[in-house]
Write a protein that holds these residues in place. Structure first.
Motif, PDB file in Angstrom:
ATOM      1  N   MET A   7      30.401  31.170  60.476  1.00 19.18           N
ATOM      2  CA  MET A   7      30.797  32.441  59.865  1.00 19.18           C
ATOM      3  C   MET A   7      30.892  32.269  58.362  1.00 19.18           C
ATOM      4  O   MET A   7      31.373  31.238  57.871  1.00 19.18           O
ATOM      5  CB  MET A   7      32.141  32.907  60.435  1.00 19.18           C
ATOM      6  N   ARG A   8      30.463  33.285  57.616  1.00 12.18           N
ATOM      7  CA  ARG A   8      30.523  33.224  56.159  1.00 12.18           C
ATOM      8  C   ARG A   8      31.451  34.320  55.639  1.00 12.18           C
ATOM      9  O   ARG A   8      31.260  35.507  55.909  1.00 12.18           O
ATOM     10  CB  ARG A   8      29.138  33.370  55.544  1.00 12.18           C
ATOM     11  N   ILE A   9      32.457  33.890  54.886  1.00 11.29           N
ATOM     12  CA  ILE A   9      33.462  34.792  54.318  1.00 11.29           C
ATOM     13  C   ILE A   9      33.338  34.782  52.804  1.00 11.29           C
ATOM     14  O   ILE A   9      33.061  33.734  52.200  1.00 11.29           O
ATOM     15  CB  ILE A   9      34.876  34.343  54.752  1.00 11.29           C
ATOM     16  N   LEU A  10      33.529  35.931  52.193  1.00  9.57           N
ATOM     17  CA  LEU A  10      33.603  36.012  50.732  1.00  9.57           C
ATOM     18  C   LEU A  10      35.058  36.239  50.344  1.00  9.57           C
ATOM     19  O   LEU A  10      35.688  37.200  50.784  1.00  9.57           O
ATOM     20  CB  LEU A  10      32.722  37.140  50.208  1.00  9.57           C
ATOM     21  N   HIS A  11      35.578  35.340  49.511  1.00  4.70           N
ATOM     22  CA  HIS A  11      36.979  35.363  49.086  1.00  4.70           C
ATOM     23  C   HIS A  11      37.049  35.846  47.635  1.00  4.70           C
ATOM     24  O   HIS A  11      36.450  35.257  46.737  1.00  4.70           O
ATOM     25  CB  HIS A  11      37.554  33.937  49.224  1.00  4.70           C
ATOM     26  N   THR A  12      37.766  36.948  47.422  1.00  4.34           N
ATOM     27  CA  THR A  12      37.991  37.472  46.075  1.00  4.34           C
ATOM     28  C   THR A  12      39.427  37.984  45.990  1.00  4.34           C
ATOM     29  O   THR A  12      40.113  38.140  47.012  1.00  4.34           O
ATOM     30  CB  THR A  12      36.966  38.594  45.753  1.00  4.34           C
ATOM     31  N   SER A  13      39.892  38.244  44.784  1.00  7.60           N
ATOM     32  CA  SER A  13      41.264  38.742  44.612  1.00  7.60           C
ATOM     33  C   SER A  13      41.442  39.279  43.202  1.00  7.60           C
ATOM     34  O   SER A  13      40.561  39.149  42.346  1.00  7.60           O
ATOM     35  CB  SER A  13      42.295  37.624  44.871  1.00  7.60           C
ATOM     36  N   ASP A  14      42.600  39.884  42.979  1.00 12.97           N
ATOM     37  CA  ASP A  14      43.075  40.247  41.634  1.00 12.97           C
ATOM     38  C   ASP A  14      42.066  41.093  40.861  1.00 12.97           C
ATOM     39  O   ASP A  14      41.723  40.811  39.722  1.00 12.97           O
ATOM     40  CB  ASP A  14      43.438  38.977  40.842  1.00 12.97           C
ATOM     41  N   TRP A  15      41.645  42.202  41.502  1.00 13.65           N
ATOM     42  CA  TRP A  15      40.726  43.120  40.828  1.00 13.65           C
ATOM     43  C   TRP A  15      41.445  43.920  39.749  1.00 13.65           C
ATOM     44  O   TRP A  15      40.868  44.248  38.737  1.00 13.65           O
ATOM     45  CB  TRP A  15      40.095  44.064  41.846  1.00 13.65           C
ATOM     46  N   HIS A  16      42.681  44.289  39.992  1.00 11.41           N
ATOM     47  CA  HIS A  16      43.488  45.047  39.021  1.00 11.41           C
ATOM     48  C   HIS A  16      42.776  46.325  38.576  1.00 11.41           C
ATOM     49  O   HIS A  16      42.662  46.609  37.373  1.00 11.41           O
ATOM     50  CB  HIS A  16      43.865  44.175  37.825  1.00 11.41           C
ATOM     51  N   LEU A  17      42.294  47.074  39.551  1.00  9.59           N
ATOM     52  CA  LEU A  17      41.653  48.352  39.245  1.00  9.59           C
ATOM     53  C   LEU A  17      42.635  49.257  38.510  1.00  9.59           C
ATOM     54  O   LEU A  17      43.787  49.401  38.906  1.00  9.59           O
ATOM     55  CB  LEU A  17      41.191  49.038  40.533  1.00  9.59           C
ATOM     56  N   GLY A  18      42.155  49.880  37.434  1.00  3.52           N
ATOM     57  CA  GLY A  18      43.009  50.764  36.651  1.00  3.52           C
ATOM     58  C   GLY A  18      43.707  50.084  35.497  1.00  3.52           C
ATOM     59  O   GLY A  18      44.520  50.714  34.808  1.00  3.52           O
ATOM     60  N   GLN A  19      43.374  48.803  35.224  1.00  5.97           N
ATOM     61  CA  GLN A  19      44.043  48.108  34.126  1.00  5.97           C
ATOM     62  C   GLN A  19      43.755  48.788  32.787  1.00  5.97           C
ATOM     63  O   GLN A  19      42.615  49.147  32.487  1.00  5.97           O
ATOM     64  CB  GLN A  19      43.608  46.640  34.037  1.00  5.97           C
ATOM     65  N   HIS A  20      44.792  48.974  32.001  1.00  7.25           N
ATOM     66  CA  HIS A  20      44.681  49.509  30.639  1.00  7.25           C
ATOM     67  C   HIS A  20      44.854  48.327  29.704  1.00  7.25           C
ATOM     68  O   HIS A  20      45.928  47.741  29.605  1.00  7.25           O
ATOM     69  CB  HIS A  20      45.759  50.567  30.399  1.00  7.25           C
ATOM     70  N   PHE A  21      43.788  47.947  29.001  1.00 11.13           N
ATOM     71  CA  PHE A  21      43.755  46.707  28.234  1.00 11.13           C
ATOM     72  C   PHE A  21      43.684  46.996  26.738  1.00 11.13           C
ATOM     73  O   PHE A  21      42.619  47.279  26.194  1.00 11.13           O
ATOM     74  CB  PHE A  21      42.550  45.867  28.685  1.00 11.13           C
ATOM     75  N   ILE A  22      44.826  46.940  26.062  1.00 10.86           N
ATOM     76  CA  ILE A  22      44.903  47.144  24.609  1.00 10.86           C
ATOM     77  C   ILE A  22      44.114  48.392  24.206  1.00 10.86           C
ATOM     78  O   ILE A  22      43.243  48.368  23.329  1.00 10.86           O
ATOM     79  CB  ILE A  22      44.418  45.907  23.826  1.00 10.86           C
ATOM     80  N   GLY A  23      44.371  49.490  24.901  1.00 10.71           N
ATOM     81  CA  GLY A  23      43.732  50.754  24.583  1.00 10.71           C
ATOM     82  C   GLY A  23      42.365  50.954  25.204  1.00 10.71           C
ATOM     83  O   GLY A  23      41.714  51.975  24.957  1.00 10.71           O
ATOM     84  N   LYS A  24      41.916  49.997  26.011  1.00  8.61           N
ATOM     85  CA  LYS A  24      40.585  50.085  26.605  1.00  8.61           C
ATOM     86  C   LYS A  24      40.678  50.181  28.131  1.00  8.61           C
ATOM     87  O   LYS A  24      41.500  49.514  28.764  1.00  8.61           O
ATOM     88  CB  LYS A  24      39.755  48.846  26.247  1.00  8.61           C
ATOM     89  N   THR A  25      39.805  50.999  28.714  1.00  5.64           N
ATOM     90  CA  THR A  25      39.696  51.059  30.168  1.00  5.64           C
ATOM     91  C   THR A  25      38.726  49.981  30.634  1.00  5.64           C
ATOM     92  O   THR A  25      37.800  49.605  29.905  1.00  5.64           O
ATOM     93  CB  THR A  25      39.194  52.444  30.626  1.00  5.64           C
ATOM     94  N   ARG A  26      38.926  49.499  31.848  1.00  4.07           N
ATOM     95  CA  ARG A  26      38.019  48.506  32.434  1.00  4.07           C
ATOM     96  C   ARG A  26      37.112  49.140  33.484  1.00  4.07           C
ATOM     97  O   ARG A  26      36.503  48.435  34.291  1.00  4.07           O
ATOM     98  CB  ARG A  26      38.829  47.375  33.088  1.00  4.07           C
ATOM     99  N   GLN A  27      37.018  50.468  33.471  1.00  5.82           N
ATOM    100  CA  GLN A  27      36.282  51.179  34.519  1.00  5.82           C
ATOM    101  C   GLN A  27      34.817  50.717  34.601  1.00  5.82           C
ATOM    102  O   GLN A  27      34.305  50.456  35.686  1.00  5.82           O
ATOM    103  CB  GLN A  27      36.337  52.686  34.288  1.00  5.82           C
TER     104      GLN A  27
END
Length: 410
Positions: A1-21
């Motif tokens: 079985m093959r699994i993809l491990h990811t984390s900490d997307w932080h959707l919606g982060q506001h970074f020093i006045g910038k969107t990460r969209q």
């Protein structure tokens, strides 16, 4: 079985006045392509899918769009809640998402068996048993006792989290044995977690999540799972050099000190013998960002070099740390003059002052919004001329007070 491990997307982060969209959209499109190309059976997001408990609408749209796109790919999706996630926000749609081949565990479940999931291969057969363990809040696994010191609370919480892992793992073993009788072989057991472990290397965008209660969870307290998919630390790394105990890190840099990191997701291959391999899959950089440092004379060259990573449509985000020339009152104007005509955008200018300056003045270029209460206290304490033995006592007292206030709010 093959699994993809990811984390900490932080959707919606506001970074020093910038969107990460834009970055998150590009990452998700890239990830969907990789899931198909790598023939991924299941995707695990180990916490902090959102940056705040009340994410903006565009972040929710990205989240929902990814779930739909992944369903069409044929892979399963498991989402675990992190310390930035709201249990209520993640939980409100989990019944609906279950019909889209997505299972969500927003927080510790009242019925522990609900945290044991069977992961399936693309052909529909069982491939692994998952101990789905999200971020564990102290109130989920323990009750506060009057008169406990900060050290006592730390030990109690550590023991309670370890006991929770053992409970879920025992249920997973029972599920594995049940399925093994039917298929003639033992399924591998994997686990998740969203916490800081002993020996993990963090970055400035990672804030302590168990203030005054748990500094780091020891690796020997984890159950003997074939693989443990961790979240919360944004730098990809093995823990204690162990192949099966991994942080995959965040998919995009969430602070300037992460800008030089190679971001990645992890491809995890398992079979009935356990873990076969873990393969890092580097993530492209969708928004160039660099922290540069030097005197004004040095920055003329350094910023010009950094600008080579950008273009008019996608300028480089810069953090500029100025040394030696910190006395200049028109520093921002001089930096802008250096950047004139270059494809760069200065998001933050910091002054690097000598050690003799008080800690709070040394960080004068930071806004209060960039500092956590712990940061403010640490800098204030560092600025005081106190006996060496007194500072640790004050720090311990501070942690006790914060812990008490958090419990009162819970």
């Amino acid at each position: 079985m093959r699994i993809l491990h990811t984390s900490d997307w932080h959707l919606g982060q506001h970074f020093i006045g910038k969107t990460r969209q834009f970055e998150h959209q590009a990452f998700m499109a890239w990830l969907i392509d990789q899931i198909a190309a790598q023939q991924i059976d299941a995707v695990i997001i180990a916490g902090d899918i959102f940056d705040t408990g009340s994410p903006p609408s565009y972040a929710r749209e990205l989240y929902n769009g990814f779930v739909v796109a992944l369903r069409d790919s044929g892979a399963e999706l498991v989402i675990l809640g992190g310390n930035h996630d709201s249990v209520a926000t993640l939980g409100e749609s989990k019944t609906l998402l279950a019909h889209l081949n997505t299972r969500v565990i927003p927080g510790v479940c009242e019925n522990a068996a609900d945290q044991v999931l069977v992961l399936h291969k693309r052909d529909g057969s069982a491939g692994a048993v998952l101990c789905g363990i999200p971020f564990i809040r102290a109130r989920d696994v323990m009750q506060s006792q009057a008169g406990q010191s900060a050290e006592d609370k730390q030990r109690t919480l550590q023991s309670a989290i370890a006991a929770h892992y053992q409970t879920i793992y025992a249920l997973a073993e029972a599920k594995r044995d049940e399925l093994g009788d039917k298929r003639g072989g033992a399924l591998p057991i994997i686990a998740t977690g969203h916490l800081t472990t002993v020996g993990a290397s963090a970055s400035e965008s990672v804030r302590e999540i168990y203030v005054g209660a748990l500094e780091a969870f020891p690796t020997n307290a984890f159950p003997p799972a074939a693989y443990i998919a961790l979240g919360h630390i944004h730098k990809p790394q093995k823990v204690g050099g162990l192949e099966h105990l991994r942080y995959c890190g965040s998919p995009i840099p969430l602070s300037f000190d992460e800008a030089r990191q190679t971001k990645e997701v992890l491809l995890v291959d398992l079979d009935h013998t356990g873990l076969r391999s873990v393969t890092p899959l580097p993530i492209p950089r969708f928004q160039p960002m660099i922290s540069v440092r030097g005197t004004l004379a040095e920055l003329q060259v350094v910023i010009a070099d950094a600008a080579q990573s950008g273009c008019a449509e996608l300028p480089v985000w810069l953090e500029v740390v100025v040394s030696a020339d910190d006395y200049l009152s028109d520093l921002a104007t001089r930096i802008q003059a250096i950047c004139e005509g270059l494809p760069v955008e200065v998001l933050r200018i910091k002054r690097e002052r000598g050690n003799a300056q008080p800690g709070l003045q040394r960080m004068a270029s930071e806004t209060l919004a960039e500092l956590s209460p712990d940061d403010v206290f640490a800098q204030r304490l560092a600025s005081e001329d106190l006996a060496d033995e007194l500072k640790p006592q004050l720090a311990q007292r501070y942690r006790q007070i914060v812990s008490s206030l958090q419990e009162a709010d819970a």
